[in-house]
Design a protein around this motif. Structure first.
Motif, PDB file in Angstrom:
ATOM      1  N   VAL A  93      13.821  21.569 117.999  1.00  0.00           N
ATOM      2  CA  VAL A  93      15.099  20.852 118.089  1.00  0.00           C
ATOM      3  C   VAL A  93      16.220  21.819 118.449  1.00  0.00           C
ATOM      4  N   LEU A  94      16.243  22.997 117.823  1.00  0.00           N
ATOM      5  CA  LEU A  94      17.268  23.991 118.139  1.00  0.00           C
ATOM      6  C   LEU A  94      17.187  24.407 119.610  1.00  0.00           C
ATOM      7  N   ARG A  95      15.979  24.595 120.091  1.00  0.00           N
ATOM      8  CA  ARG A  95      15.811  24.999 121.487  1.00  0.00           C
ATOM      9  C   ARG A  95      16.256  23.887 122.434  1.00  0.00           C
ATOM     10  N   GLN A  96      15.901  22.630 122.136  1.00  0.00           N
ATOM     11  CA  GLN A  96      16.281  21.509 122.998  1.00  0.00           C
ATOM     12  C   GLN A  96      17.787  21.313 123.038  1.00  0.00           C
ATOM     13  N   LYS A  97      18.444  21.536 121.911  1.00  0.00           N
ATOM     14  CA  LYS A  97      19.901  21.384 121.850  1.00  0.00           C
ATOM     15  C   LYS A  97      20.624  22.653 122.285  1.00  0.00           C
ATOM     16  N   ARG A  98      19.860  23.678 122.606  1.00  0.00           N
ATOM     17  CA  ARG A  98      20.412  24.979 122.993  1.00  0.00           C
ATOM     18  C   ARG A  98      21.379  25.521 121.941  1.00  0.00           C
ATOM     19  N   GLN A  99      20.958  25.396 120.685  1.00  0.00           N
ATOM     20  CA  GLN A  99      21.757  25.894 119.567  1.00  0.00           C
ATOM     21  C   GLN A  99      21.116  27.154 118.998  1.00  0.00           C
ATOM     22  N   ALA A 100      21.966  28.040 118.525  1.00  0.00           N
ATOM     23  CA  ALA A 100      21.460  29.227 117.837  1.00  0.00           C
ATOM     24  C   ALA A 100      20.990  28.809 116.453  1.00  0.00           C
ATOM     25  N   GLY A 101      19.988  29.469 115.965  1.00  0.00           N
ATOM     26  CA  GLY A 101      19.495  29.142 114.632  1.00  0.00           C
ATOM     27  C   GLY A 101      18.548  30.210 114.129  1.00  0.00           C
ATOM     28  N   ALA A 102      18.303  30.180 112.855  1.00  0.00           N
ATOM     29  CA  ALA A 102      17.369  31.122 112.241  1.00  0.00           C
ATOM     30  C   ALA A 102      16.692  30.436 111.071  1.00  0.00           C
ATOM     31  N   ILE A 103      15.479  30.844 110.815  1.00  0.00           N
ATOM     32  CA  ILE A 103      14.741  30.338 109.660  1.00  0.00           C
ATOM     33  C   ILE A 103      14.376  31.533 108.799  1.00  0.00           C
ATOM     34  N   CYS A 104      14.640  31.422 107.527  1.00  0.00           N
ATOM     35  CA  CYS A 104      14.277  32.481 106.590  1.00  0.00           C
ATOM     36  C   CYS A 104      13.279  31.901 105.610  1.00  0.00           C
ATOM     37  N   ALA A 105      12.085  32.435 105.580  1.00  0.00           N
ATOM     38  CA  ALA A 105      11.066  31.999 104.629  1.00  0.00           C
ATOM     39  C   ALA A 105      10.725  33.184 103.744  1.00  0.00           C
ATOM     40  N   ASN A 106      10.909  33.026 102.462  1.00  0.00           N
ATOM     41  CA  ASN A 106      10.612  34.096 101.519  1.00  0.00           C
ATOM     42  C   ASN A 106       9.368  33.710 100.742  1.00  0.00           C
ATOM     43  N   ASP A 107       8.265  34.338 101.041  1.00  0.00           N
ATOM     44  CA  ASP A 107       6.998  34.050 100.378  1.00  0.00           C
ATOM     45  C   ASP A 107       6.681  35.195  99.421  1.00  0.00           C
TER      46      ASP A 107
END
Length: 169
Positions: A93-107
């Motif tokens: 979705v971020l790529r399609q909307k050409r929006q910057a974004g980040a995901i942080c997963a802490n395992d």
């Protein structure tokens, strides 16, 4: 009785405060010390109390809805494949909307020994864990007397228990 007294009172038995560090192979046939994994062997009763503590905490957190929606580990009716799909869809979705974004997963899987004790204590209290089992667990961890198992047997010297600032994190 040997498990319930420490769990219900916050007591840390001296025999629980003995630990053995053992090196195991990460890859078969690779004996390079830097490529091995250290595991810590603890008394079974202490491990069983920690398992009960974790199950009680997760059950209480589920009951009261205090876990984050994206928390999938150690939860009923949650699958890792769903977490992976959600991550992929979010990035799509971020790529399609050409929006910057980040995901942080802490395992924290396999990194529980790296958690700072007072932070873990506060987080677990927030999930409804009583203070007595936490005091028993963290006191035991902070007073651990580590011995190392080598090819020549168990080391006569030890480390950890005589430190002014306990090992943690």
């Amino acid at each position: 009785t040997m498990r319930s007294i420490p769990f219900n009172t916050g007591y840390s038995p001296a025999m629980w405060q003995q630990a053995t560090d053992v090196e195991i192979l990460k890859k078969a046939g690779v004996f390079d010390v830097e490529k091995m994994r250290t595991i810590l062997l603890l008394l079974a009763a202490f491990n069983m109390n920690n398992k009960k503590l974790g199950r009680d905490m997760m059950a209480n957190a589920e009951k009261h809805g205090t876990l984050a929606r994206e928390q999938y580990g150690s939860r009923n009716n949650h699958q890792s494949v769903t977490a992976a799909l959600n991550k992929r869809l979010t990035m799509d979705v971020l790529r399609q909307k050409r929006q910057a974004g980040a995901i942080c997963a802490n395992d924290a899987k396999s990194c529980y020994d790296r958690i700072i004790h007072n932070v873990g204590y506060i987080a677990m209290r927030r999930q409804g864990v009583r203070k007595e089992p936490l005091i028993s667990m963290f006191t035991t961890l902070q007073k651990l007397n580590h011995k190392i198992l080598t090819a020549y047997g168990l080391s006569s010297s030890s480390y950890g228990s005589n430190r002014r600032i306990p090992l943690q994190g």
